[in-house]
Design a protein around this motif. Structure first.
Motif, PDB file in Angstrom:
ATOM      1  N   SER A  41       4.974  10.201  21.800  1.00 28.04           N
ATOM      2  CA  SER A  41       3.763  10.938  22.179  1.00 28.04           C
ATOM      3  C   SER A  41       3.629  12.225  21.381  1.00 28.04           C
ATOM      4  O   SER A  41       2.516  12.669  21.069  1.00 28.04           O
ATOM      5  CB  SER A  41       3.784  11.281  23.670  1.00 28.04           C
ATOM      6  N   TYR A  47       3.694   1.092  22.322  1.00 30.41           N
ATOM      7  CA  TYR A  47       3.526   1.574  23.694  1.00 30.41           C
ATOM      8  C   TYR A  47       3.396   0.407  24.671  1.00 30.41           C
ATOM      9  O   TYR A  47       3.931   0.453  25.776  1.00 30.41           O
ATOM     10  CB  TYR A  47       2.297   2.471  23.792  1.00 30.41           C
ATOM     11  N   ARG A  93      -1.352   4.793  27.304  1.00 27.10           N
ATOM     12  CA  ARG A  93      -0.641   6.001  27.768  1.00 27.10           C
ATOM     13  C   ARG A  93      -0.876   6.222  29.262  1.00 27.10           C
ATOM     14  O   ARG A  93       0.057   6.517  30.007  1.00 27.10           O
ATOM     15  CB  ARG A  93      -1.122   7.235  26.996  1.00 27.10           C
TER      16      ARG A  93
END
Length: 182
Positions: free
Chosen positions: A70, A93, A149
């Motif tokens: 990130s 991710y 995310r």
């Protein structure tokens, strides 16, 4: 450890064979076994399967890597406008989220490596299936990255905490603020 597969195409039968060293038995992910040949004469012999729950160390490592990556994404992908790298980052991710969810479902029955969907609950499968796959364009990558995310920060966090782990809230909040600025 070296898995191999034996298939009888005429009858549709197959077996998976895994060769393990004596030193590797304690940490093996293969917990259901049938001893075929014990070259070393282990005492005691290979016994009943050991059912393990979620591996918190593995889950923590995934979360740490998520937060590390990130910190890189805004500078490496957005600032450089490297949308192919962005596609790869979204894929990474997704793999991290998948890993967290699968680990939270442990112990799972023994299954082959190609059994991806069967390791998930129906709601986990629906979640992963609903996340957008980006094309190599700014809007697509940013949208997909934000979606995955958010999924890690909610569903991945819930999986970690349900397994007894602790989400690194301070680092996560600092990273979210960093993303907002960039």
């Amino acid at each position: 450890r070296s898995p191999c597969r034996v298939v009888n195409a005429k009858q549709g039968l197959r077996i998976d064979v895994v060769l393990e060293t004596p030193a590797g038995l304690a940490s093996s992910t293969y917990t259901d076994r049938v001893e075929v040949f014990d070259h070393d004469g282990l005492e005691p012999p290979v016994g009943a399967p050991v059912r393990r729950g979620p591996d918190l160390a593995r889950m923590d490592a995934i979360v740490t890597e998520f937060l590390r990556q990130s910190a890189i994404f805004p500078a490496a992908v957005v600032a450089r406008e490297d949308w192919l790298l962005g596609q790869a980052a979204v894929s990474n991710y997704l793999a991290m989220l998948y890993g967290l969810l699968v680990e939270s479902n442990q112990p799972l029955p023994v299954m082959g490596v190609k059994q991806w969907s069967s390791r998930l609950t129906p709601s986990q499968h629906a979640l992963l299936s609903s996340l957008p796959a980006p094309t190599a364009e700014r809007a697509s990558v940013v949208t997909a990255m934000n979606a995955v995310r958010d999924a890690i920060r909610t569903h991945g966090r819930a999986a970690l905490e349900a397994a007894g782990g602790t989400w690194p809230t301070e680092v996560d909040e600092a990273m979210a603020a960093y993303w907002q600025r960039h």
